[in-house]
Design an enzyme around this catalytic site. Structure first.
Site, PDB file in Angstrom:
ATOM      1  N   GLY A  10       0.842  -1.208   0.000  1.00 23.76           N
ATOM      2  CA  GLY A  10       0.000   0.000   0.000  1.00 23.76           C
ATOM      3  C   GLY A  10       0.867   1.243   0.000  1.00 23.76           C
ATOM      4  CB  THR A  73       4.001  -7.882  -8.193  1.00 23.39           C
ATOM      5  OG1 THR A  73       3.097  -7.219  -9.054  1.00 23.39           O
ATOM      6  CG2 THR A  73       4.714  -9.003  -8.949  1.00 23.39           C
ATOM      7  CD  GLU A 104       2.927  -7.692   6.340  1.00 22.87           C
ATOM      8  OE1 GLU A 104       2.695  -6.471   6.208  1.00 22.87           O
ATOM      9  OE2 GLU A 104       2.251  -8.551   5.734  1.00 22.87           O
ATOM     10  CG  ASP A 128      -1.904  -0.246   9.012  1.00 21.39           C
ATOM     11  OD1 ASP A 128      -2.454   0.820   8.682  1.00 21.39           O
ATOM     12  OD2 ASP A 128      -2.303  -1.358   8.634  1.00 21.39           O
ATOM     13  CD  GLN A 274      -7.525   6.562   7.744  1.00 21.97           C
ATOM     14  OE1 GLN A 274      -7.191   6.180   8.840  1.00 21.97           O
ATOM     15  NE2 GLN A 274      -8.367   5.876   6.994  1.00 21.97           N
TER      16      GLN A 274
HETATM   17  N1  LIG Z   1       6.112 -14.400   2.463  1.00 23.48           N
HETATM   18  C1  LIG Z   1       6.202 -13.764   1.301  1.00 23.48           C
HETATM   19  N2  LIG Z   1       7.037 -14.176   0.343  1.00 23.48           N
HETATM   20  C2  LIG Z   1       7.131 -13.542  -0.836  1.00 23.48           C
HETATM   21  N3  LIG Z   1       6.411 -12.489  -1.174  1.00 23.48           N
HETATM   22  C3  LIG Z   1       5.571 -12.024  -0.260  1.00 23.48           C
HETATM   23  C4  LIG Z   1       5.414 -12.610   1.026  1.00 23.48           C
HETATM   24  N4  LIG Z   1       4.494 -11.915   1.710  1.00 23.48           N
HETATM   25  C5  LIG Z   1       4.098 -10.937   0.894  1.00 23.48           C
HETATM   26  N5  LIG Z   1       4.749 -10.990  -0.271  1.00 23.48           N
HETATM   27  C6  LIG Z   1       4.589 -10.148  -1.444  1.00 23.48           C
HETATM   28  O1  LIG Z   1       4.803  -8.793  -1.125  1.00 23.48           O
HETATM   29  C7  LIG Z   1       3.673  -8.034  -1.562  1.00 23.48           C
HETATM   30  C8  LIG Z   1       3.555  -6.867  -0.653  1.00 23.48           C
HETATM   31  O2  LIG Z   1       3.099  -7.296   0.608  1.00 23.48           O
HETATM   32  P1  LIG Z   1       1.802  -6.620   1.228  1.00 23.48           P
HETATM   33  O3  LIG Z   1       0.722  -6.618   0.199  1.00 23.48           O
HETATM   34  O4  LIG Z   1       1.528  -7.223   2.558  1.00 23.48           O
HETATM   35  O5  LIG Z   1       2.301  -5.127   1.385  1.00 23.48           O
HETATM   36  P2  LIG Z   1       3.267  -4.571   2.464  1.00 23.48           P
HETATM   37  O6  LIG Z   1       4.598  -4.385   1.879  1.00 23.48           O
HETATM   38  O7  LIG Z   1       3.210  -5.426   3.703  1.00 23.48           O
HETATM   39  O8  LIG Z   1       2.597  -3.171   2.717  1.00 23.48           O
HETATM   40  P3  LIG Z   1       1.199  -2.927   3.475  1.00 23.48           P
HETATM   41  O9  LIG Z   1       1.600  -2.103   4.650  1.00 23.48           O
HETATM   42  O10 LIG Z   1       0.366  -2.215   2.492  1.00 23.48           O
HETATM   43  O11 LIG Z   1       0.621  -4.272   3.854  1.00 23.48           O
HETATM   44  C9  LIG Z   1       2.496  -9.016  -1.494  1.00 23.48           C
HETATM   45  O12 LIG Z   1       1.447  -8.713  -2.341  1.00 23.48           O
HETATM   46  C10 LIG Z   1       3.152 -10.307  -1.911  1.00 23.48           C
HETATM   47  O13 LIG Z   1       3.103 -10.472  -3.297  1.00 23.48           O
HETATM   48  O1  LIG Z   2      -6.822  -1.292  -0.162  1.00 21.22           O
HETATM   49  P1  LIG Z   2      -5.360  -1.588  -0.183  1.00 21.22           P
HETATM   50  O2  LIG Z   2      -4.548  -0.671  -1.000  1.00 21.22           O
HETATM   51  O3  LIG Z   2      -5.081  -3.023  -0.470  1.00 21.22           O
HETATM   52  O4  LIG Z   2      -4.809  -1.340   1.301  1.00 21.22           O
HETATM   53  C1  LIG Z   2      -5.542  -1.451   2.465  1.00 21.22           C
HETATM   54  C2  LIG Z   2      -4.631  -1.788   3.603  1.00 21.22           C
HETATM   55  O5  LIG Z   2      -3.445  -1.039   3.605  1.00 21.22           O
HETATM   56  C3  LIG Z   2      -3.229  -0.469   4.878  1.00 21.22           C
HETATM   57  O6  LIG Z   2      -3.560   0.865   4.786  1.00 21.22           O
HETATM   58  C4  LIG Z   2      -1.782  -0.442   5.274  1.00 21.22           C
HETATM   59  O7  LIG Z   2      -1.289  -1.702   5.466  1.00 21.22           O
HETATM   60  C5  LIG Z   2      -4.150  -1.257   5.818  1.00 21.22           C
HETATM   61  O8  LIG Z   2      -4.535  -0.558   6.961  1.00 21.22           O
HETATM   62  C6  LIG Z   2      -5.292  -1.572   4.917  1.00 21.22           C
HETATM   63  O9  LIG Z   2      -5.981  -2.747   5.291  1.00 21.22           O
HETATM   64 MG   LIG Z   3       1.281  -6.077   4.454  1.00 23.15          MG
END
Ligand SMILES: Nc1ncnc2c1ncn2[C@@H]1O[C@H](COP(=O)(O)OP(=O)(O)OP(=O)(O)O)[C@@H](O)[C@H]1O
Ligand SMILES: O=P(O)(O)OC[C@H]1O[C@](O)(CO)[C@@H](O)[C@@H]1O
Ligand SMILES: [Mg+2]
Length: 342
Positions: A10, A73, A104, A128, A274
């Site tokens: 996000g 992705t 994460e 978050d 936000q």
């Molecule tokens: N264990 C994993 N191994 C490899 N790729 C992963 C793993 N977990 C998540 N990802 C990849 O990383 C992408 C980003 O993770 P995610 O969608 O949770 O966003 P984020 O970086 O945690 O940010 P956000 O705060 O929005 O959650 C996921 O869509 C997924 O494709």
């Molecule tokens: O709608 P999107 O872009 O997948 O993201 C929503 C998520 O991203 C966050 O804003 C940040 O991890 C979460 O609070 C929320 O669930």
């Molecule tokens: Mg995440």
């Protein structure tokens, strides 16, 4: 050195400030070059690149979103995914290191790639604020400011109409935004994912506010579950990583409160407001410092590590430390806030 930076997950106010900080810092090292991978890991696996230099990042720290774009992705999936393919992309494009800016999920992917021998360094991002190993992540302060202003505004209309208003903020697993914005704006109850509560308890708070002649304002995080619910409310399908898209708990709670108390109750969901727009000064500074420090880790070849804020210092930690479990709101912080409820 030729460094490639990506923003994934996000989006978050401050991403552009990280990119600017990193590019400006690296331009001080002779022979360094920067490229951006477009749309997160998708740009890595597809070799979709853009050139970044001083000129490209001019005036960028105050700009919302990310000039590189973002995606969810998975770099391990698809015909072009996986460490071997990515290694080939790096070689073909003469890229010596990847700087991965994300939450994460992104950082877990970064850690796995580093474990497979790829040169990856991480920068933590999330509105978050639920990433362990860093005291605060950029974007959180901005989100809290926006949510606080919204609750302040909502309170005056609630008072005019003597309504109860339930304000929904982001926070999938952790209630940091709800806790901070709710406390800052003097909410009469704060509901967070870490602390399920019953509708009876919520209505007790609402009634006690009404008995004092006030209009109850409740702040709820999207991941909150009522006692008896098995998972967070979701009616918007799944995201690209097959997780339920949250949102809508305020619309569930408001009619329940009205039915139990007889007080007209409404819901407002703040949603993407936000996450968009200009970062606060605090987040610009934090993001810029993290971006600059991440370049130092690349130059030192500290693969698999991540920059983090500890107190007022930017330090280096292992990505493993940041991703093995989320940083949730401790029960003491919730109880401290709950002293003011009702
Ligand atoms: N264990 C994993 N191994 C490899 N790729 C992963 C793993 N977990 C998540 N990802 C990849 O990383 C992408 C980003 O993770 P995610 O969608 O949770 O966003 P984020 O970086 O945690 O940010 P956000 O705060 O929005 O959650 C996921 O869509 C997924 O494709
Ligand atoms: O709608 P999107 O872009 O997948 O993201 C929503 C998520 O991203 C966050 O804003 C940040 O991890 C979460 O609070 C929320 O669930
Ligand atoms: Mg995440």
């Amino acid at each position: 050195m030729r460094i490639g930076i990506l923003t994934s997950g996000g989006d978050c106010p401050g991403l552009n400030a990280v990119i600017r900080g990193a590019v400006l810092k690296s331009s001080r090292f002779p022979g360094n070059e920067f490229v951006g991978f477009k749309y997160g890991w998708r740009g890595v696996v597809n070799a979709d690149l853009m050139h970044l230099d001083r000129q490209t990042v001019r005036g960028l720290s105050k700009q919302g979103g990310t000039i590189l774009g973002s995606s969810r992705t998975n770099p391990f999936e698809g015909p072009c995914g996986g460490p071997e393919n990515i290694s080939r992309v790096l070689k073909e494009n003469r890229i010596d290191a990847i700087l991965a800016v994300g939450g994460e999920g992104t950082l877990t992917a970064a850690r796995r790639l580093a474990e497979a021998g790829l040169p990856v360094v991480g920068v933590p991002k999330t509105i978050d604020n639920d990433l362990a190993a860093t005291d605060y992540s950029f974007g959180f302060n901005t989100a809290v400011e926006i949510a606080t202003e919204a609750v302040d505004r909502i309170r005056t209309t609630a008072e005019s109409h003597q309504r109860c208003i339930v304000v929904e903020v982001m926070g999938r697993n952790a209630g940091w935004i709800a806790l901070h914005a709710g406390m800052a704006a003097g909410a009469h109850a704060i509901l967070i994912p870490e602390q399920p509560r019953s509708i009876a308890q919520i209505c007790e708070w609402v009634n006690s506010v009404r008995h004092r002649g006030r209009a109850p304002v409740i702040v709820v995080a999207e991941g909150f579950v009522l006692e008896g619910m098995t998972e967070a409310h979701s009616h918007k399908g799944l995201d690209a990583f097959e997780r339920p898209r949250l949102g809508g708990i305020a619309d569930i709670l408001a009619p329940m409160i009205e039915a139990h108390t007889g007080i007209e109750s409404r819901a407002t969901t703040l949603g993407f407001a936000q996450r968009g727009g200009v970062p606060s000064a605090y987040d610009r500074v934090l993001a810029t410092r993290l971006g600059m420090a991440a370049v130092d880790l690349v130059v030192q070849e500290q693969w698999g590590s991540m920059v983090a804020l500890r107190g007022t210092k930017i330090v280096s930690v292992s990505i493993e430390e940041a991703t093995h479990k989320p940083k949730l709101v401790p029960v003491q912080r919730y109880e401290e806030a709950a002293f003011l409820f009702g």
